[in-house]
Scaffold this active site. Structure first.
Site, short mmCIF file in Angstrom:
data_model
loop_
_atom_site.label_atom_id
_atom_site.label_comp_id
_atom_site.label_asym_id
_atom_site.label_seq_id
_atom_site.Cartn_x
_atom_site.Cartn_y
_atom_site.Cartn_z
N HIS A 1 79.18 41.05 94.55
CA HIS A 1 77.88 41.00 95.24
C HIS A 1 77.83 42.01 96.39
O HIS A 1 76.78 42.57 96.68
CB HIS A 1 77.60 39.60 95.79
CG HIS A 1 77.03 38.66 94.80
ND1 HIS A 1 75.86 38.90 94.11
CD2 HIS A 1 77.45 37.44 94.37
CE1 HIS A 1 75.60 37.89 93.31
NE2 HIS A 1 76.55 36.99 93.45
N CYS B 1 75.43 31.91 88.78
CA CYS B 1 75.21 32.48 90.11
C CYS B 1 74.02 31.79 90.75
O CYS B 1 73.01 31.54 90.08
CB CYS B 1 74.96 33.98 89.96
SG CYS B 1 74.66 34.84 91.51
N HIS C 1 83.83 37.68 91.82
CA HIS C 1 82.38 37.51 91.67
C HIS C 1 81.68 37.78 93.00
O HIS C 1 80.69 38.51 93.06
CB HIS C 1 82.10 36.08 91.17
CG HIS C 1 80.65 35.75 91.01
ND1 HIS C 1 80.09 35.48 89.79
CD2 HIS C 1 79.65 35.62 91.92
CE1 HIS C 1 78.80 35.20 89.95
NE2 HIS C 1 78.51 35.28 91.24
N GLU C 2 82.21 37.19 94.09
CA GLU C 2 81.57 37.36 95.40
C GLU C 2 81.72 38.78 95.93
O GLU C 2 80.78 39.34 96.49
CB GLU C 2 82.11 36.34 96.40
CG GLU C 2 81.89 34.88 96.02
CD GLU C 2 80.48 34.54 95.57
OE1 GLU C 2 79.51 35.13 96.10
OE2 GLU C 2 80.32 33.70 94.68
#
Length: 184
Positions: free
Chosen positions: A157, A110, A153-154
């Site tokens: 966030h 990341c 993954h994004e």
């Protein structure tokens, strides 16, 4: 233009917040921010530009990583067949997913984490994502493999989740039956 100095690091409170939805149609400022996220991931993958501006290569970036707690992500990644997935989305949402899991054999990294975190991050092998593009188009994306991992993954966030939250602390390299290994 986003550079590494704009990317906040783990421990910053914004990375643990649930980001706010972007009102649609988006403001010019929100469009500018989203475009800058996409520009970063594209430029960071160009060795010449990455060296010139000191960019750490990335394949995805979310607005909270530049201390903007809004639901915006950019992804620029190719799958195992060389197909490019280049998207900048407002309010992306995973609307369905497989039961089957997958994981990156190299583990995940990341731009907001400046250390190696060993272990497998289990993700859904296939997902369907909806969102709104910079042009205001509603899109539905069916993803698998590396693109599916990057989108998850994004989107994590946007929900205050870091990739290492998904690593099993008792057995970081545990692989459930049927999980698909994805190479990079």
């Amino acid at each position: 233009m986003i550079t590494m100095k704009d990317i906040i690091k783990e421990g910053h409170p914004t990375l643990r917040k649930v980001a706010e939805p972007v009102p649609l149609p988006p403001s010019e400022e929100d469009k500018r921010i989203l475009q800058s996220l996409l520009d970063y991931v594209k430029m960071s993958q160009d060795p010449e530009l990455a060296a010139k501006y000191g960019l750490r290569p990335g394949i995805g970036l979310a607005a909270p990583q530049i201390n903007v707690s809004k639901r915006m992500i950019a992804v620029h990644v190719t799958d195992e067949n060389g197909t490019l997935y280049s998207y900048a989305l407002f309010n992306p949402k995973i609307v369905s997913h497989s039961v089957q899991q997958c994981y990156l054999t190299t583990g995940e990294g990341c731009l907001s984490v400046d250390r190696d975190v060993p272990g497998y991050v289990l993700r859904y092998a296939r997902i369907t994502v909806t969102g709104t593009t910079l042009d205001g188009e509603e899109v539905t994306l069916r993803l698998k493999g590396l693109p599916a991992i990057v989108f998850q993954h994004e989107i994590d966030h946007l929900n205050g989740i870091m990739f290492y939250d998904r690593i099993n602390p008792a057995d970081p390299f545990q692989v459930p039956d049927g999980a698909i290994p994805i190479g990079r």
